[in-house]
Design an enzyme around this catalytic site. Structure first.
Site, PDB file in Angstrom:
ATOM      1  N   LYS A  57       0.664  -1.149  -0.065  1.00  0.00           N
ATOM      2  CA  LYS A  57      -0.064  -0.070   0.075  1.00  0.00           C
ATOM      3  C   LYS A  57       0.690   1.346   0.044  1.00  0.00           C
ATOM      4  CE  LYS A  57      -2.995  -2.689   2.986  1.00  0.00           C
ATOM      5  NZ  LYS A  57      -3.965  -2.658   4.251  1.00  0.00           N
ATOM      6  N   ASP A  63      -7.481  -6.707  10.597  1.00  0.00           N
ATOM      7  CA  ASP A  63      -8.691  -6.350  10.621  1.00  0.00           C
ATOM      8  C   ASP A  63      -9.941  -7.240  10.529  1.00  0.00           C
ATOM      9  OD1 ASP A  63      -8.024  -6.963   7.924  1.00  0.00           O
ATOM     10  OD2 ASP A  63      -8.854  -5.095   7.011  1.00  0.00           O
TER      11      ASP A  63
END
Length: 498
Positions: free
Chosen positions: A195, A230
């Site tokens: 990312k 997550d």
């Protein structure tokens, strides 16, 4: 004079015939091109086929790969990572807990006041902080110092109403959504950055250690009690609200799943069996692949041109990052080979990822009689101004094919998990509910995807079993879930129990 008139009439008639022939030829040509475009669409639809027998094969393959991934490291395309989370929240947790959610160019700091079974989440506060781009490629110390100072500023805003015991160290759940090799509930080494981050001196380091050193450097007395991703946060948030939660699935830009496994059913686990008897497994299911997956030439081309060819095949056919791109690729072929948008291929249509899944969803949900949202999206995004209603209907059908395949395969994946933990059948007289927590923008905002996935689950499991399977939206698992895991793995809880 008469001869001239006759001659002129003959010439006129010949011209009319020639013009008529041209019109007929043009119509034949355009109807031939239209037939070719429809044939490209129908062939794609056939290759995307997800009939029930195929979906059952996919579900079985998922279960088989889960067994293989639990048996040994590298035994399957599914990593089946042991998370070291063996105590999911119960609702009894009390006290003030913090969470740090780092998963992209922004991070969030949260605090949650928990009041036990009666009062649940008494108060919740958070702040979002963006990371300056130079820190994403700088040094490890610089990044973690920046995060620690933002955390310290947030701690300084604790209000009088929050009950923090001065004799206790503050505790933090750390959601870190990058590839990590977990070594305990509160430690894990960074495998690689993704990312847009590229900080070489963090790779191979314990990310909790890096954060702890940064907090110590500025005198912030806080202990990281849980390092999670997550998906596990979503599972914890779901379980806190509903004790029947057995698994969590993220369907957003990317996709993943986690579930509760019996610790004795994990052959590669060599430690002491946890007191709870349970262990949460992070499947990393985006990397699932099987010969039963309906892969088309468009998926193969997308994969070959991606940053990680041969990896994350399941993710590339079901997640939000890719659905719009698959639609674009099919439209591109229709434009190139069947002049779908006229004699020239629209220049914008050739740009990878220009058509995002939210655009696709807006077109797919267009209920106006003349499909004006479809027309507007084509005009605004792809700069295709003039489309007929017939063309727009084809585009909606294409969106339906791509999203249905993704939704139906997601359902098959969930059935694979339920099969692995024995929740895909009804035992005599048992009415045990099995709840799956879902989160992610694709699931939350793409209504037709969500409905199709839920309908497919009923189709696969049958009416009787489906009555005991519940899909529940679990919002913000990556934030509050981490704080709840900090609470359920608190050093003080453990001390009180022993």
């Amino acid at each position: 004079m008469g001869k001239v008139a006759v001659g002129a009439a003959v010439v006129c008639a010949a011209a009319v015939c020639a013009a008529a022939a041209l019109v007929v030829r043009h119509r034949m040509k355009s109807s031939g091109k239209w037939a070719q475009a429809i044939s490209i669409l129908k062939e794609f639809e056939e290759k995307c086929g997800t009939n029930i027998s195929k979906l059952k094969q996919v579900a079985d393959a998922m279960t088989v790969e889960m067994h293989a991934g639990l048996a040994s490291e590298g035994g399957s395309k599914l990593k089946m990572i042991i998370s070291y989370v063996d105590n999911l929240p119960t609702g009894d947790e009390k006290g003030l807990f913090y969470a740090l959610d780092l998963g992209g160019t922004n991070f969030r700091v949260l605090r949650v006041q928990l009041g036990g079974k009666e009062h649940r989440v008494v108060k919740q506060e958070f702040e979002e902080v963006s990371i300056p781009s130079h820190l994403m490629t700088g040094s490890s110390d610089a990044l973690f110092d920046y995060i620690a100072s933002a955390l310290a500023k947030f701690v300084a805003t604790e209000s009088e109403g929050l009950h923090f015991s001065p004799d206790r160290q503050r505790e933090l759940g750390f959601t870190f959504s990058f590839p990590v090799r977990q070594t305990s509930i509160s430690s894990g080494t960074l495998i690689k950055w993704t990312k847009g981050f590229s900080i070489d001196d963090t790779v191979g380091q314990d990310v909790v250690g890096e954060l702890t050193k940064a907090m110590e450097r500025i005198g912030l007395d806080m202990r990281v009690t849980a390092l999670v991703n997550d998906t596990i946060g979503t599972l914890a948030g779901g379980r806190y609200n509903n004790p029947d939660v057995v698994a969590a699935v993220i369907l957003g830009t990317g996709t993943n799943a986690a579930y509760v496994e019996r610790a004795h059913a994990i052959p590669k686990w060599h430690g002491l069996l946890p007191k709870s008897g349970d262990m949460v497994i992070n499947m990393e299911w985006g990397n699932f692949r099987s010969s039963h997956l309906p892969i088309t030439e468009y998926d193969q081309a997308l994969d070959a041109e991606s940053l990680n060819p041969g990896e994350q095949i399941f993710e590339k056919i079901i997640s939000g990052m890719y659905l719009g791109e698959i639609v674009r690729r099919v439209l591109c072929k229709m434009a190139e080979e069947a002049a779908f948008f006229g004699d020239t291929v629209p220049a914008k249509l050739k740009i990878p990822f220009i058509l995002r899944t939210p655009h696709m969803s807006a077109m797919h949900h267009d209920t106006s009689p003349d499909l004006k949202i479809v027309a507007a999206k084509l005009k605004d995004i792809l700069e295709i101004p003039n489309t007929s209603l017939k063309m727009r209907k084809v585009i909606v059908e294409l969106c339906d094919i791509v999203s249905s395949r993704g939704a139906r395969l997601s359902a098959a994946g969930i059935v694979g998990i339920l099969k692995k933990i024995g929740r895909d059948t009804v035992k005599d007289g048992e009415k045990q509910k099995s709840v799956v927590s879902l989160d992610g923008g694709l699931y939350e905002h793409y209504t037709k995807f969500r409905t199709c996935m839920e309908d497919t689950l009923v189709e696969l499991l049958g009416e009787e079993v489906s009555n005991n399977i519940v899909i529940e939206h679990s919002n913000d698992g990556s934030g509050i879930g981490a704080a709840l895991l900090a609470a359920s793995h608190s050093q003080y809880t453990e001390a009180e129990e022993s």
